[in-house]
Enzyme design. Structure first.
Site, PDB file in Angstrom:
ATOM      1  CB  CYS A   1      38.483  54.267  58.467  1.00  0.00           C
ATOM      2  SG  CYS A   1      36.776  53.713  58.404  1.00  0.00           S
TER       3      CYS A   1
ATOM      4  CG  HIS B   1      38.222  57.502  61.075  1.00  0.00           C
ATOM      5  ND1 HIS B   1      37.717  57.980  59.892  1.00  0.00           N
ATOM      6  CD2 HIS B   1      37.497  56.393  61.373  1.00  0.00           C
ATOM      7  CE1 HIS B   1      36.744  57.196  59.483  1.00  0.00           C
ATOM      8  NE2 HIS B   1      36.588  56.231  60.357  1.00  0.00           N
TER       9      HIS B   1
ATOM     10  CG  ASN C   1      32.776  56.241  59.480  1.00  0.00           C
ATOM     11  OD1 ASN C   1      33.600  56.782  58.746  1.00  0.00           O
ATOM     12  ND2 ASN C   1      32.998  55.069  60.058  1.00  0.00           N
TER      13      ASN C   1
HETATM   14  O1  UT7 Z   1      35.333  53.596  60.854  1.00  0.00           O
HETATM   15  C1  UT7 Z   1      35.462  52.427  61.607  1.00  0.00           C
HETATM   16  C2  UT7 Z   1      34.146  51.789  61.512  1.00  0.00           C
HETATM   17  N1  UT7 Z   1      33.350  51.529  62.615  1.00  0.00           N
HETATM   18  C3  UT7 Z   1      33.443  51.976  63.888  1.00  0.00           C
HETATM   19  O2  UT7 Z   1      34.303  52.688  64.312  1.00  0.00           O
HETATM   20  C4  UT7 Z   1      32.355  51.524  64.817  1.00  0.00           C
HETATM   21  C5  UT7 Z   1      32.853  51.105  66.161  1.00  0.00           C
HETATM   22  N2  UT7 Z   1      31.754  50.657  67.021  1.00  0.00           N
HETATM   23  C6  UT7 Z   1      30.768  51.488  67.430  1.00  0.00           C
HETATM   24  O3  UT7 Z   1      30.764  52.653  67.124  1.00  0.00           O
HETATM   25  C7  UT7 Z   1      29.713  50.905  68.332  1.00  0.00           C
HETATM   26  O4  UT7 Z   1      30.032  49.584  68.677  1.00  0.00           O
HETATM   27  C8  UT7 Z   1      28.301  50.958  67.703  1.00  0.00           C
HETATM   28  C9  UT7 Z   1      27.806  52.396  67.632  1.00  0.00           C
HETATM   29  C10 UT7 Z   1      28.288  50.335  66.333  1.00  0.00           C
HETATM   30  C11 UT7 Z   1      27.304  50.184  68.578  1.00  0.00           C
HETATM   31  O5  UT7 Z   1      27.333  50.646  69.900  1.00  0.00           O
HETATM   32  P1  UT7 Z   1      27.314  49.608  71.104  1.00  0.00           P
HETATM   33  O6  UT7 Z   1      27.271  50.384  72.357  1.00  0.00           O
HETATM   34  O7  UT7 Z   1      28.474  48.656  70.898  1.00  0.00           O
HETATM   35  O8  UT7 Z   1      25.913  48.922  70.923  1.00  0.00           O
HETATM   36  P2  UT7 Z   1      25.584  47.374  70.733  1.00  0.00           P
HETATM   37  O9  UT7 Z   1      26.049  46.881  69.421  1.00  0.00           O
HETATM   38  O10 UT7 Z   1      26.030  46.639  71.968  1.00  0.00           O
HETATM   39  O11 UT7 Z   1      24.016  47.399  70.740  1.00  0.00           O
HETATM   40  C12 UT7 Z   1      23.279  47.688  71.933  1.00  0.00           C
HETATM   41  C13 UT7 Z   1      21.805  47.541  71.633  1.00  0.00           C
HETATM   42  C14 UT7 Z   1      21.456  46.215  70.992  1.00  0.00           C
HETATM   43  O12 UT7 Z   1      20.203  45.797  71.529  1.00  0.00           O
HETATM   44  P3  UT7 Z   1      20.136  44.651  72.667  1.00  0.00           P
HETATM   45  O13 UT7 Z   1      20.754  43.439  72.028  1.00  0.00           O
HETATM   46  O14 UT7 Z   1      20.940  45.190  73.801  1.00  0.00           O
HETATM   47  O15 UT7 Z   1      18.670  44.549  72.935  1.00  0.00           O
HETATM   48  C15 UT7 Z   1      21.276  46.552  69.536  1.00  0.00           C
HETATM   49  O16 UT7 Z   1      20.348  45.705  68.884  1.00  0.00           O
HETATM   50  O17 UT7 Z   1      21.388  48.549  70.720  1.00  0.00           O
HETATM   51  C16 UT7 Z   1      20.688  47.945  69.619  1.00  0.00           C
HETATM   52  N3  UT7 Z   1      20.936  48.741  68.426  1.00  0.00           N
HETATM   53  C17 UT7 Z   1      20.179  49.799  68.086  1.00  0.00           C
HETATM   54  N4  UT7 Z   1      19.103  50.338  68.658  1.00  0.00           N
HETATM   55  C18 UT7 Z   1      18.569  51.440  68.049  1.00  0.00           C
HETATM   56  C19 UT7 Z   1      21.938  48.587  67.506  1.00  0.00           C
HETATM   57  N5  UT7 Z   1      21.836  49.554  66.570  1.00  0.00           N
HETATM   58  C20 UT7 Z   1      20.766  50.324  66.899  1.00  0.00           C
HETATM   59  C21 UT7 Z   1      20.154  51.451  66.322  1.00  0.00           C
HETATM   60  N6  UT7 Z   1      19.064  51.971  66.936  1.00  0.00           N
HETATM   61  N7  UT7 Z   1      20.628  52.037  65.210  1.00  0.00           N
END
Ligand code: UT7
Length: 351
Positions: A112, A278, A308
């Site tokens: 990135c 970014h 992204n």
């Molecule tokens: O370019 C650099 C690369 N990456 C980044 O910058 C990403 C940085 N991180 C993020 O953007 C966020 O952490 C994410 C968008 C990836 C995730 O958001 P979050 O608020 O940290 O969600 P989480 O991982 O804590 O997931 C919350 C819930 C989970 O369910 P439970 O365990 O609470 O029941 C996940 O299983 O959301 C679930 N989940 C989804 N649900 C529906 C994870 N992905 C999805 C999805 N659709 N696509």
């Protein structure tokens, strides 16, 4: 003399994929994706279209926008984490596609932060007098990471069928990553010019201690063989990410490094006209904006339409901001990014 961006262009892949289309093949929803990331849709490349192809579209546009011909370019820097091949890199392939002659081409990664690291190299090349006109390309085709045998052709309309429950479950296992990424390319031409406009200062950082928070364990030359069915089945040929850790690093380190370049240049943060962040997640972009105490209109975003696109986000965003009139002559702006490595940085730029 300063390094000035004299032309910009983008490469737009043909397939627009909405959140709703993704929700047909995995357990996700438009609401989850919008609320957590701000993303509404992303582009997917056509089958057989690689990051060199998208990069070539962007580069042709950037060269023409600079009022140049391909033969005027002295060197190419190509940033991508999704090259057409492990070897050779995209640079030589782009050189042939554009008819650039036998000029040198540099292939860099830095994920990135690839565009920012490319800016630093281009600036050093120009300041040293080594090259006068540098073409910098950031291009990605992330879609090959997706498990295409599991009904993904349905999201780009190449196949019409209901996917099975087993396929849906498998797709759901990688939903935290697959919904975030899109394909695309951006390119800039950078030339040396006298005057106040141009690049500088740039600050880059790397913390290899954070390498594990966003990495791809499979397709590795530590493995024998370097890629196998077992790795694919174990999901090791997809990036693995500790989303929350990347998020925390992003909202902390990008504001810090923006402040660093402001301090180095003597420009107060509040005097910046724009900060181009970014485009990984709208919540991260808003977090950076708030941490810098800037109004939302100074921190534009297009992640809702592109997802992204890794090394391509900043040149695409800069191009769109020039096109829609947000970037005007006489402005001071900062580019900033953070990603796998961890690599992060910021570059101040006067238009
Ligand atoms: O370019 C650099 C690369 N990456 C980044 O910058 C990403 C940085 N991180 C993020 O953007 C966020 O952490 C994410 C968008 C990836 C995730 O958001 P979050 O608020 O940290 O969600 P989480 O991982 O804590 O997931 C919350 C819930 C989970 O369910 P439970 O365990 O609470 O029941 C996940 O299983 O959301 C679930 N989940 C989804 N649900 C529906 C994870 N992905 C999805 C999805 N659709 N696509």
């Amino acid at each position: 003399m300063r390094s000035v961006i004299t032309g910009t262009g983008i490469g737009v892949p043909p397939h627009v994929v909405t959140n709703e289309a993704l929700s047909r093949i995995m357990d996700t929803s438009d609401e989850w994706i919008r609320v957590r990331s701000g993303i509404q849709e992303r582009h997917y490349a056509a089958p057989g279209q690689g990051s060199t192809d998208l990069g070539a579209l962007a580069a042709r546009q950037a060269i023409a926008d600079a009022g140049l011909l391909p033969g005027d370019v002295d060197a190419v820097i190509f940033a991508t984490m999704t090259p057409d091949h492990v070897l050779p890199g995209n640079g030589p392939l782009l050189q042939v596609a554009l008819g650039l002659g036998d000029i040198p081409t540099f292939d860099i990664r830095q994920q990135c932060s690839g565009f920012l690291y490319g800016l630093e190299l281009a600036d050093l090349f120009i300041q040293s007098g080594r090259y006068r006109r540098v073409l910098l390309v950031g291009a990605e085709v992330h879609t090959p990471f997706m498990p295409w045998h599991l009904g993904w052709d349905t999201v780009i309309g190449l196949e019409v069928r209901e996917i099975t429950e087993a396929e849906r479950m498998e797709n759901t296992a990688s939903r935290d990553r697959t919904v975030l990424f899109g394909d695309g390319a951006g390119a800039v031409v950078i030339e040396g010019r006298d005057g106040a406009a141009g690049l500088g200062p740039i600050r880059l950082h790397t913390d290899g201690g954070g390498a594990g928070v966003l990495t791809m364990p499979g397709a590795s030359f530590k493995r024998r063989p370097f890629v196998s069915h077992a790795q694919i089945e174990a999901g090791e040929t997809l990036p693995v990410m500790s989303g929350k850790e990347v998020f925390r690093s992003a909202v902390t380190l990008m504001p810090q490094v923006v402040r660093e370049v402001c301090a180095l240049s003597g420009v107060p943060v509040e005097a910046l006209d724009l900060v181009l962040v970014h485009q990984a997640n709208l919540r991260i972009i808003e977090g950076v904006q708030k941490a810098l105490g800037l109004p939302p209109e100074k921190v534009p975003h297009n992640v809702e339409r592109w997802g992204n696109t890794t090394a391509a986000t900043l040149p695409i965003l800069f191009h769109e901001c020039r096109q829609n009139g947000l970037v005007q002559p006489g402005m001071t702006l900062v580019f900033t990014a953070l990603g796998s490595g961890l690599h992060w940085g910021a570059a101040l730029y006067r238009t």
